[in-house]
Scaffold this motif. Structure first.
Motif, PDB file in Angstrom:
ATOM      1  N   ALA A   8      43.871 -83.352  23.234  1.00 36.32           N
ATOM      2  CA  ALA A   8      44.088 -83.266  21.785  1.00 36.32           C
ATOM      3  C   ALA A   8      43.453 -81.963  21.288  1.00 36.32           C
ATOM      4  O   ALA A   8      42.229 -81.843  21.269  1.00 36.32           O
ATOM      5  CB  ALA A   8      43.468 -84.463  21.077  1.00 36.32           C
ATOM      6  N   PRO A   9      44.260 -80.972  20.908  1.00 38.29           N
ATOM      7  CA  PRO A   9      43.694 -79.672  20.514  1.00 38.29           C
ATOM      8  C   PRO A   9      42.960 -79.747  19.179  1.00 38.29           C
ATOM      9  O   PRO A   9      43.352 -80.488  18.277  1.00 38.29           O
ATOM     10  CB  PRO A   9      44.926 -78.774  20.418  1.00 38.29           C
ATOM     11  N   ILE A  10      41.895 -78.988  19.078  1.00 37.86           N
ATOM     12  CA  ILE A  10      41.160 -78.849  17.811  1.00 37.86           C
ATOM     13  C   ILE A  10      41.519 -77.480  17.258  1.00 37.86           C
ATOM     14  O   ILE A  10      41.180 -76.451  17.841  1.00 37.86           O
ATOM     15  CB  ILE A  10      39.641 -78.973  18.034  1.00 37.86           C
ATOM     16  N   VAL A  11      42.260 -77.479  16.149  1.00 35.84           N
ATOM     17  CA  VAL A  11      42.825 -76.242  15.607  1.00 35.84           C
ATOM     18  C   VAL A  11      42.265 -75.994  14.206  1.00 35.84           C
ATOM     19  O   VAL A  11      42.255 -76.890  13.365  1.00 35.84           O
ATOM     20  CB  VAL A  11      44.366 -76.323  15.549  1.00 35.84           C
ATOM     21  N   VAL A  12      41.799 -74.765  13.979  1.00 34.55           N
ATOM     22  CA  VAL A  12      41.285 -74.361  12.669  1.00 34.55           C
ATOM     23  C   VAL A  12      41.967 -73.065  12.263  1.00 34.55           C
ATOM     24  O   VAL A  12      41.957 -72.092  13.022  1.00 34.55           O
ATOM     25  CB  VAL A  12      39.750 -74.169  12.709  1.00 34.55           C
ATOM     26  N   GLU A  13      42.580 -73.075  11.077  1.00 40.46           N
ATOM     27  CA  GLU A  13      43.255 -71.879  10.579  1.00 40.46           C
ATOM     28  C   GLU A  13      44.261 -71.340  11.593  1.00 40.46           C
ATOM     29  O   GLU A  13      44.381 -70.128  11.803  1.00 40.46           O
ATOM     30  CB  GLU A  13      42.227 -70.796  10.234  1.00 40.46           C
ATOM     31  N   GLY A  14      44.956 -72.256  12.261  1.00 38.36           N
ATOM     32  CA  GLY A  14      45.986 -71.856  13.216  1.00 38.36           C
ATOM     33  C   GLY A  14      45.464 -71.414  14.572  1.00 38.36           C
ATOM     34  O   GLY A  14      46.240 -70.950  15.410  1.00 38.36           O
ATOM     35  N   ARG A  15      44.165 -71.567  14.832  1.00 40.02           N
ATOM     36  CA  ARG A  15      43.586 -71.127  16.098  1.00 40.02           C
ATOM     37  C   ARG A  15      42.914 -72.308  16.794  1.00 40.02           C
ATOM     38  O   ARG A  15      42.183 -73.077  16.163  1.00 40.02           O
ATOM     39  CB  ARG A  15      42.567 -70.018  15.864  1.00 40.02           C
ATOM     40  N   GLN A  16      43.168 -72.441  18.087  1.00 36.28           N
ATOM     41  CA  GLN A  16      42.576 -73.518  18.855  1.00 36.28           C
ATOM     42  C   GLN A  16      41.166 -73.111  19.280  1.00 36.28           C
ATOM     43  O   GLN A  16      40.969 -72.099  19.945  1.00 36.28           O
ATOM     44  CB  GLN A  16      43.417 -73.827  20.104  1.00 36.28           C
ATOM     45  N   ILE A  17      40.196 -73.925  18.883  1.00 36.51           N
ATOM     46  CA  ILE A  17      38.807 -73.618  19.215  1.00 36.51           C
ATOM     47  C   ILE A  17      38.218 -74.623  20.203  1.00 36.51           C
ATOM     48  O   ILE A  17      37.068 -74.496  20.609  1.00 36.51           O
ATOM     49  CB  ILE A  17      37.930 -73.578  17.948  1.00 36.51           C
ATOM     50  N   GLY A  18      39.001 -75.632  20.571  1.00 33.62           N
ATOM     51  CA  GLY A  18      38.514 -76.634  21.518  1.00 33.62           C
ATOM     52  C   GLY A  18      39.547 -77.716  21.730  1.00 33.62           C
ATOM     53  O   GLY A  18      40.659 -77.656  21.194  1.00 33.62           O
ATOM     54  N   SER A  19      39.172 -78.701  22.537  1.00 29.92           N
ATOM     55  CA  SER A  19      40.054 -79.848  22.789  1.00 29.92           C
ATOM     56  C   SER A  19      39.200 -81.076  23.051  1.00 29.92           C
ATOM     57  O   SER A  19      38.095 -80.982  23.609  1.00 29.92           O
ATOM     58  CB  SER A  19      40.950 -79.600  24.005  1.00 29.92           C
TER      59      SER A  19
END
Length: 357
Positions: free
Chosen positions: A103-114
């Motif tokens: 499950a991707p963690i996305v902030v402002e269109g950028r993946q910063i973790g999963s």
């Protein structure tokens, strides 16, 4: 399970900056326990939480062999790439037939973790298949099958729902964290602004004090000039009295010379020498009267000039007094300005503490 590297330029914040890791660990542990699934959170540098509910089948057996670890990494990479591509949870089968998800963690269109999870079976295991896999990996088939029998069987629909739940929660947490981070940045900017305002106010106050000091010196000079002008006018008036006395003496001397000339004329030849003296006295009196007139005219001009100076000094004194009053108002405004800067600092500190909660 691994986070897919997007290859984009380094960003200014990471997962650890946005989410409280202690809270995340507690949530992850509770999720894994409730769902009977393994779970782990990673960023671009690796795990940021401890593994939750990982199975013996995966960790102690499959991944503990070189070939098994290689195959697992390939599966994780494939799932990570799919999650990064879609920005949505990716559900996939590993090489051993277990179901995992990222499950991707996305902030402002950028993946910063999963948030990674799984290590479950969507249906009962095919033991023959796992015996063959054990042989390929160099694992005792009986031990391997015994381990796979302990893996929880979860319907695929439930696995997908669990992946969606992790996705929603993780991104909600990261969004909140991102907003907090932005607020903190603004707080820092306000703190810097408050310090700058306070420093500028101190500098301005110092400059006002310097100007006020110079105005004070001007006031002293003006007062001295006013005193000198008043003294000069007084001296001019005293000189005026002396001139009146000179005129009076000159008039009397002139009259005396005239009388002496008359008497000398009466005396005839005997008074001729006295007549010369009488004429000289009369002439001297006339010159004295004429000189006194010139001096009087000059003094009148000086008196007018001194009066103008006195008026200029008076007006200057009024301007200086008004300037000092304005300087006092400016100092009061600066003090209010500094007080507002202090309040702004206190408010930003209070806001910083609230944001940290």
């Amino acid at each position: 399970m691994a986070l897919h590297q997007t290859g984009e330029s380094e960003i200014a914040y990471g997962l650890k900056d946005l989410i409280d890791l202690d809270f995340l660990q507690r949530f992850q542990d509770s999720f894994s326990k409730a769902m009977g699934m393994a779970s782990l959170t990673v960023d671009d540098k690796g795990p940021v939480t401890a593994p939750s509910n990982f199975t013996t089948f995966c960790m102690d057996l499959t991944r503990n062999t070189p070939e098994g670890a290689r195959r697992c990494n390939e599966c994780d990479l494939k799932g990570g790439k799919e999650a990064a591509r879609t920005g949505r949870p990716a559900i996939y089968y590993c090489h051993g037939g277990l179901m995992d998800f990222a499950a991707p963690i996305v902030v402002e269109g950028r993946q910063i973790g999963s948030m990674l999870g799984g290590q479950v079976l969507p249906q009962p295991p095919d033991e023959a298949k796992f015996r063959r896999l054990a042989a390929e990996l160099g694992i005792d088939p009986e031990i391997y099958v015994a381990a796979v029998r302990k893996i929880r069987v979860v319907p695929e629909e439930s696995i997908r729902a669990a992946a969606e739940l992790l996705y929603i929660v993780a991104n909600a947490l990261s969004a909140i964290g991102y907003q907090k981070l932005q607020v903190m940045k603004r707080v820092e900017e306000f703190e810097e602004m408050a310090v700058t305002i306070r420093d500028d106010a101190d500098l301005l106050y110092q400059k006002v004090e310097e100007v006020d000091s110079q105005v004070g010196n001007l006031t002293m000079t003006t007062d001295k000039l006013k005193t000198a002008t008043e003294t000069s006018l007084k001296k001019v008036k005293e000189t005026d009295e002396i001139l009146r006395f000179i005129r009076s003496v000159a008039d009397k001397t002139k009259l005396l010379g005239l009388n002496a000339s008359i008497e000398a004329a009466r005396a005839g030849e005997a008074g001729r020498g006295f007549n010369v003296v009488a004429k000289e006295v009369g002439s001297l009196a006339s010159v004295s009267i004429e000189s006194a007139g010139k001096i009087d005219k000059t003094l009148r001009s000086i008196q007018v000039g001194m009066s103008d100076i006195e008026e200029g000094v008076r007006q200057t004194g009024g301007v200086v007094d008004a300037h000092q009053a304005k300087m006092k108002e400016i100092r009061q405004k600066i003090d209010q300005f500094k007080e507002l800067a202090k309040e702004l600092q206190e408010l930003t500190l209070e806001l910083r503490e609230k944001v940290k909660m």
